[in-house]
Design a protein around this motif. Structure first.
Motif, short mmCIF file in Angstrom:
data_model
loop_
_atom_site.label_atom_id
_atom_site.label_comp_id
_atom_site.label_asym_id
_atom_site.label_seq_id
_atom_site.Cartn_x
_atom_site.Cartn_y
_atom_site.Cartn_z
N MET A 11 0.85 -1.19 0.00
CA MET A 11 0.00 0.00 0.00
C MET A 11 0.88 1.23 0.00
N GLU A 12 0.50 2.22 -0.82
CA GLU A 12 1.25 3.47 -0.90
C GLU A 12 0.31 4.64 -0.68
N SER A 13 0.74 5.59 0.14
CA SER A 13 -0.06 6.78 0.42
C SER A 13 0.85 7.92 0.83
N LYS A 14 0.68 9.06 0.15
CA LYS A 14 1.45 10.26 0.47
C LYS A 14 2.95 10.00 0.49
N GLY A 15 3.40 9.24 -0.50
CA GLY A 15 4.83 8.97 -0.62
C GLY A 15 5.36 7.91 0.30
N ARG A 16 4.48 7.31 1.09
CA ARG A 16 4.92 6.26 2.01
C ARG A 16 4.47 4.90 1.50
N ARG A 17 5.28 3.91 1.75
CA ARG A 17 5.02 2.56 1.26
C ARG A 17 4.94 1.61 2.45
N PHE A 18 3.90 0.78 2.46
CA PHE A 18 3.74 -0.19 3.55
C PHE A 18 3.50 -1.56 2.93
N GLU A 19 4.28 -2.53 3.37
CA GLU A 19 4.15 -3.88 2.86
C GLU A 19 3.65 -4.80 3.97
N LEU A 20 2.60 -5.55 3.68
CA LEU A 20 2.02 -6.48 4.63
C LEU A 20 2.27 -7.91 4.17
N ALA A 21 2.77 -8.72 5.08
CA ALA A 21 2.91 -10.16 4.84
C ALA A 21 2.31 -10.85 6.05
N SER A 22 1.13 -11.42 5.87
CA SER A 22 0.36 -11.97 6.99
C SER A 22 0.08 -13.44 6.75
N GLN A 23 0.59 -14.30 7.65
CA GLN A 23 0.40 -15.74 7.51
C GLN A 23 0.09 -16.35 8.88
N PHE A 24 -1.02 -17.08 8.97
CA PHE A 24 -1.34 -17.86 10.16
C PHE A 24 -2.46 -18.84 9.85
N SER A 25 -2.50 -19.92 10.62
CA SER A 25 -3.56 -20.93 10.51
C SER A 25 -3.89 -21.42 11.91
N PHE A 26 -5.18 -21.44 12.24
CA PHE A 26 -5.60 -21.88 13.57
C PHE A 26 -6.93 -22.61 13.50
N MET A 27 -7.17 -23.44 14.51
CA MET A 27 -8.46 -24.10 14.69
C MET A 27 -9.22 -23.50 15.88
N GLU A 28 -8.57 -22.65 16.65
CA GLU A 28 -9.18 -22.09 17.85
C GLU A 28 -10.34 -21.16 17.51
N GLU A 29 -11.28 -21.02 18.47
CA GLU A 29 -12.49 -20.23 18.26
C GLU A 29 -12.27 -18.73 18.46
N ARG A 30 -11.27 -18.37 19.25
CA ARG A 30 -11.06 -16.95 19.56
C ARG A 30 -9.60 -16.58 19.34
N LEU A 31 -9.40 -15.67 18.44
CA LEU A 31 -8.06 -15.31 17.98
C LEU A 31 -7.85 -13.80 18.14
N ALA A 32 -6.67 -13.43 18.61
CA ALA A 32 -6.31 -12.01 18.73
C ALA A 32 -5.17 -11.69 17.77
N LEU A 33 -5.30 -10.59 17.05
CA LEU A 33 -4.22 -10.03 16.25
C LEU A 33 -3.65 -8.88 17.07
N PHE A 34 -2.41 -9.03 17.50
CA PHE A 34 -1.83 -8.12 18.49
C PHE A 34 -0.57 -7.47 17.95
N GLY A 35 -0.39 -6.20 18.28
CA GLY A 35 0.82 -5.49 17.90
C GLY A 35 0.64 -4.01 17.99
N PRO A 36 1.71 -3.23 17.75
CA PRO A 36 1.62 -1.78 17.82
C PRO A 36 0.69 -1.22 16.75
N SER A 37 0.28 0.02 16.93
CA SER A 37 -0.53 0.69 15.91
C SER A 37 0.25 0.75 14.60
#
Length: 245
Positions: A11-37
């Motif tokens: 993603m690019e916005s106002k001259g800034r570039r952000f790259e996302l690489a997201s990988q996970f696999s779970f069978m659990e019913e309740r999952l949290a995605l945690f990290g800084p803003s």
């Protein structure tokens, strides 16, 4: 719940570039995605909901393919049957609380059926909103707005609930009340949850598994059982997301 995510996007916005690489696999019913803003948690949640399209990869939920770049599959958000609650609740300011809750049930302006109307009545009673159902969102408290947003989602009977920082706009006393409210909802409706948060207390309260994000990358993903078996504390695992680059 079976959730498999393996996506990438730039993603690019106002001259800034952000790259996302997201990988996970779970069978659990309740999952949290945690990290800084700004670490990629909300982008991942939006991709699962179908609100943005990754550049490549796959997303599968309970055996159904929601997105597969190579196969040309990208189900529209409505067809995914996921319930997404935004940080600001996204209530329509010009509609009453009741009309907000019924909005997703309407088709091309047609009125809802008597059976659907009864479901809405039951949902408003369940969330303690019946007495304020004709109020506009601007006349509601923060807690009432959150309950209205949850009621609007759950009346559609989604197969999973996606919450993006749901408690960030609440003060501490109301936050505790709404956490208890959410636990009650999860138990009553027996619905899986993916929660985006940067609050360790919320992870502790809700998550059976946690995915840690830093700078657009997943830096760890564990179930609570795996943490315990490895002798790792939840606090130590979560600290990984806030390590210096």
């Amino acid at each position: 719940m079976r959730i498999h995510v393996d996506i990438a996007m730039t993603m690019e916005s106002k001259g800034r570039r952000f790259e996302l690489a997201s990988q996970f696999s779970f069978m659990e019913e309740r999952l949290a995605l945690f990290g800084p803003s700004g670490s990629g948690k909300s982008l991942t949640l939006h991709a699962i909901a179908g609100l943005l399209t990754p550049d490549n990869g796959v997303i599968r939920l309970n055996g159904d393919t929601l997105f597969d770049a190579n196969a040309g599959i990208n189900l529209p958000a409505r067809a995914r049957r996921v319930g997404f609650m935004f940080q600001d609740y996204a209530l329509f300011p010009h509609l009453s609380l009741r009309r907000n809750v019924t909005f997703g049930l309407t088709r091309w302006g047609r009125p809802i059926s008597p059976a659907q109307a009864r479901e809405v009545d039951e949902m408003l009673e369940l969330f303690g909103l019946a007495e304020v159902q004709h109020n506009l969102p601007g006349q509601l408290s923060g807690g009432q707005k959150q309950r209205a947003a949850l009621a609007r989602i759950l009346v559609l009977r989604p197969r999973i609930l996606l919450l993006d920082e749901p408690f960030s706009a609440l003060d501490a006393p109301l936050k505790a009340v709404m956490r208890a409210e959410l636990k009650r909802v999860l138990e009553r409706f027996n619905i899986p949850l993916i929660l985006v948060t940067h609050d360790p207390a919320e992870v502790d309260d809700f998550a059976q598994a946690v995915v840690l994000y830093r700078a657009g990358t997943v830096v760890g993903a564990w179930t609570r059982a795996e943490m315990a078996a490895a002798g790792q504390s939840l606090e130590a695992c979560l600290a990984t997301a806030f390590q210096e680059e």
